[in-house]
Design a protein around this motif. Sequence first.
Motif, PDB file in Angstrom:
ATOM      1  N   ALA A   1       0.929  -1.320  -0.182  1.00 30.21           N
ATOM      2  CA  ALA A   1       0.132   0.012  -0.023  1.00 30.21           C
ATOM      3  C   ALA A   1       0.755   1.196   0.082  1.00 30.21           C
ATOM      4  CB  ALA A   1      -0.935   0.038   1.189  1.00 30.21           C
ATOM      5  N   SER A   2       0.635   1.942  -0.994  1.00 23.75           N
ATOM      6  CA  SER A   2       1.457   3.424  -0.930  1.00 23.75           C
ATOM      7  C   SER A   2       0.804   4.370  -0.426  1.00 23.75           C
ATOM      8  CB  SER A   2       2.026   3.612  -2.390  1.00 23.75           C
ATOM      9  OG  SER A   2       0.815   4.162  -3.188  1.00 23.75           O
ATOM     10  N   VAL A   3      -0.679   4.241   0.134  1.00 24.08           N
ATOM     11  CA  VAL A   3      -1.231   5.151   1.023  1.00 24.08           C
ATOM     12  C   VAL A   3      -2.113   4.018   2.175  1.00 24.08           C
ATOM     13  CG1 VAL A   3      -1.875   6.901  -0.806  1.00 24.08           C
ATOM     14  CG2 VAL A   3      -3.361   4.955  -0.533  1.00 24.08           C
ATOM     15  N   GLY A   4      -1.950   4.700   3.057  1.00 23.65           N
ATOM     16  CA  GLY A   4      -2.714   4.017   4.163  1.00 23.65           C
ATOM     17  C   GLY A   4      -2.214   2.501   4.519  1.00 23.65           C
ATOM     18  N   GLN A   5      -2.649   1.800   5.446  1.00 22.43           N
ATOM     19  CA  GLN A   5      -2.447   0.597   5.870  1.00 22.43           C
ATOM     20  C   GLN A   5      -3.264  -0.651   5.485  1.00 22.43           C
ATOM     21  OE1 GLN A   5      -1.746   1.125  10.040  1.00 22.43           O
ATOM     22  NE2 GLN A   5       0.678   0.952   9.744  1.00 22.43           N
ATOM     23  N   ALA A   6      -3.189  -1.387   4.628  1.00 21.23           N
ATOM     24  CA  ALA A   6      -4.154  -2.304   4.203  1.00 21.23           C
ATOM     25  C   ALA A   6      -3.979  -3.639   4.729  1.00 21.23           C
ATOM     26  CB  ALA A   6      -3.892  -2.332   2.629  1.00 21.23           C
ATOM     27  N   THR A   7      -5.224  -4.184   5.039  1.00 19.07           N
ATOM     28  CA  THR A   7      -5.162  -5.757   5.355  1.00 19.07           C
ATOM     29  C   THR A   7      -6.179  -6.300   4.474  1.00 19.07           C
ATOM     30  OG1 THR A   7      -4.884  -4.943   7.697  1.00 19.07           O
ATOM     31  CG2 THR A   7      -5.573  -6.976   7.369  1.00 19.07           C
ATOM     32  N   LEU A   8      -5.993  -7.385   3.950  1.00 18.18           N
ATOM     33  CA  LEU A   8      -7.027  -8.275   3.311  1.00 18.18           C
ATOM     34  C   LEU A   8      -7.362  -9.233   4.517  1.00 18.18           C
ATOM     35  CD1 LEU A   8      -8.488  -8.169   0.227  1.00 18.18           C
ATOM     36  CD2 LEU A   8      -6.747 -10.174  -0.235  1.00 18.18           C
ATOM     37  N   ARG A   9      -8.736  -9.238   4.688  1.00 15.60           N
ATOM     38  CA  ARG A   9      -8.975 -10.362   5.737  1.00 15.60           C
ATOM     39  C   ARG A   9      -9.842 -11.505   4.869  1.00 15.60           C
ATOM     40  NH1 ARG A   9     -11.427  -6.209  10.055  1.00 15.60           N
ATOM     41  NH2 ARG A   9      -9.493  -5.782  10.866  1.00 15.60           N
ATOM     42  N   VAL A  10      -9.460 -12.485   4.771  1.00 13.54           N
ATOM     43  CA  VAL A  10      -9.935 -13.858   4.057  1.00 13.54           C
ATOM     44  C   VAL A  10     -10.629 -14.886   5.106  1.00 13.54           C
ATOM     45  CG1 VAL A  10      -9.672 -15.551   2.386  1.00 13.54           C
ATOM     46  CG2 VAL A  10      -8.380 -13.595   2.089  1.00 13.54           C
ATOM     47  N   SER A  11     -12.116 -15.070   4.934  1.00 15.66           N
ATOM     48  CA  SER A  11     -12.592 -16.138   5.724  1.00 15.66           C
ATOM     49  C   SER A  11     -13.533 -16.546   4.991  1.00 15.66           C
ATOM     50  CB  SER A  11     -12.853 -15.477   6.949  1.00 15.66           C
ATOM     51  OG  SER A  11     -14.422 -15.807   7.433  1.00 15.66           O
ATOM     52  N   SER A  12     -13.701 -18.085   4.973  1.00 18.43           N
ATOM     53  CA  SER A  12     -14.934 -18.905   4.224  1.00 18.43           C
ATOM     54  C   SER A  12     -14.951 -18.537   2.613  1.00 18.43           C
ATOM     55  CB  SER A  12     -16.132 -18.461   4.844  1.00 18.43           C
ATOM     56  OG  SER A  12     -16.147 -19.066   6.332  1.00 18.43           O
ATOM     57  N   GLY A  13     -13.797 -18.045   2.228  1.00 12.58           N
ATOM     58  CA  GLY A  13     -13.838 -17.997   0.671  1.00 12.58           C
ATOM     59  C   GLY A  13     -14.359 -16.306   0.423  1.00 12.58           C
TER      60      GLY A  13
ATOM     61  N   ALA B   1     -13.581 -12.250   0.866  1.00 16.92           N
ATOM     62  CA  ALA B   1     -12.540 -11.366   1.460  1.00 16.92           C
ATOM     63  C   ALA B   1     -12.966  -9.813   1.520  1.00 16.92           C
ATOM     64  CB  ALA B   1     -11.196 -11.311   0.255  1.00 16.92           C
ATOM     65  N   ASP B   2     -12.415  -9.262   2.440  1.00 19.08           N
ATOM     66  CA  ASP B   2     -12.587  -7.888   3.053  1.00 19.08           C
ATOM     67  C   ASP B   2     -11.352  -7.162   2.819  1.00 19.08           C
ATOM     68  OD1 ASP B   2     -15.302  -8.770   4.909  1.00 19.08           O
ATOM     69  OD2 ASP B   2     -15.311  -6.930   3.801  1.00 19.08           O
ATOM     70  N   LEU B   3     -11.281  -5.937   2.168  1.00 19.31           N
ATOM     71  CA  LEU B   3     -10.300  -5.268   2.117  1.00 19.31           C
ATOM     72  C   LEU B   3     -10.345  -4.115   3.177  1.00 19.31           C
ATOM     73  CD1 LEU B   3      -7.397  -4.627   0.923  1.00 19.31           C
ATOM     74  CD2 LEU B   3      -8.657  -2.943  -0.632  1.00 19.31           C
ATOM     75  N   VAL B   4      -9.593  -4.101   4.276  1.00 13.43           N
ATOM     76  CA  VAL B   4      -9.672  -3.172   5.309  1.00 13.43           C
ATOM     77  C   VAL B   4      -8.513  -2.046   5.312  1.00 13.43           C
ATOM     78  CG1 VAL B   4     -10.246  -2.534   7.729  1.00 13.43           C
ATOM     79  CG2 VAL B   4     -10.989  -4.430   6.656  1.00 13.43           C
ATOM     80  N   VAL B   5      -8.488  -0.812   5.079  1.00 15.52           N
ATOM     81  CA  VAL B   5      -7.620   0.079   4.994  1.00 15.52           C
ATOM     82  C   VAL B   5      -7.815   1.093   5.974  1.00 15.52           C
ATOM     83  CG1 VAL B   5      -6.151   1.450   3.411  1.00 15.52           C
ATOM     84  CG2 VAL B   5      -7.696  -0.143   2.354  1.00 15.52           C
ATOM     85  N   ASP B   6      -6.825   1.294   6.671  1.00 14.84           N
ATOM     86  CA  ASP B   6      -6.662   2.597   7.738  1.00 14.84           C
ATOM     87  C   ASP B   6      -5.871   3.523   7.194  1.00 14.84           C
ATOM     88  OD1 ASP B   6      -8.376   1.669  10.000  1.00 14.84           O
ATOM     89  OD2 ASP B   6      -7.130  -0.247   9.790  1.00 14.84           O
ATOM     90  N   HIS B   7      -6.061   4.745   7.828  1.00 12.84           N
ATOM     91  CA  HIS B   7      -5.252   5.808   7.460  1.00 12.84           C
ATOM     92  C   HIS B   7      -5.164   6.300   5.957  1.00 12.84           C
ATOM     93  CE1 HIS B   7      -4.025   5.485  11.453  1.00 12.84           C
ATOM     94  NE2 HIS B   7      -3.512   4.361  11.416  1.00 12.84           N
ATOM     95  N   LEU B   8      -6.231   6.141   5.509  1.00  7.77           N
ATOM     96  CA  LEU B   8      -6.267   6.265   4.064  1.00  7.77           C
ATOM     97  C   LEU B   8      -6.901   7.535   3.771  1.00  7.77           C
ATOM     98  CD1 LEU B   8      -6.479   4.887   0.949  1.00  7.77           C
ATOM     99  CD2 LEU B   8      -8.687   4.415   1.205  1.00  7.77           C
ATOM    100  N   PRO B   9      -6.068   8.315   3.148  1.00  2.56           N
ATOM    101  CA  PRO B   9      -6.848   9.944   2.914  1.00  2.56           C
ATOM    102  C   PRO B   9      -7.917   9.876   1.861  1.00  2.56           C
ATOM    103  CG  PRO B   9      -4.687   9.644   1.827  1.00  2.56           C
ATOM    104  CD  PRO B   9      -4.890   8.041   2.335  1.00  2.56           C
TER     105      PRO B   9
END
Length: 215
Positions: free
Chosen positions: A122-134, A136-144
Amino acid sequence: MTERSCGNDAAAYALGALDASEVPAFERHLGGCAVCRDEVAEFSGVVAALPMAVAQHPLPRGLRRRVLREIRADPPAVATRRQARISAWTMERLAVAAVAAAVAVGIVVGITSGGGPRLIRASVGQATLRVSSGRADLVVDHLPPPPSHKIYELWLEHGSGPPQPSTLFSVSDADRADVGVPGNVKGLTRVLVTEEPAGGTSRPTHPPVIVAKLS
Ligand SMILES: [Zn+2]
């Protein structure tokens, strides 16, 4: 201009570090100087290639902090350029700092959730890809928030195919985005985020600010 100051200007110009008041003169000079044109092309290539080059390497601990400290210590080198040409040595340090800064923002997060690590840059923010039961959710913090008339667009890549347009999203007041990835993650190789004109586009027009790799 001596040949040496030519070279310094080309590097500074490509890195966006050339004093704004010197840009028009240097651009005129570029028209007649093949050496500088070559150097700008070479430097621009290096600068443009950086975001992709750092995609999959975790940052050494403390690098970001060290780089930011260096950069904070260095700005006078740029500010005083009007009075005196900065030395090649200073320019080199500045270039190294700029390159390191570009690396420092390429934050890589490895996530282990239901079947192997997911690499995220991530060149902006802090990204996390949460994967569960097939799913996915992309969660990004500190995203302008996207600039006016722009929006973030999610893209899905399957195999080596081109990215398919997906969800358009903005950010919450807390500079956070939680974006569900439509469909099953099976066969999904990468999830990208780009900044696009409001309304979205059918193919990316900007380099991705977030890249999540699934396989
Ligand atoms: Zn030149």
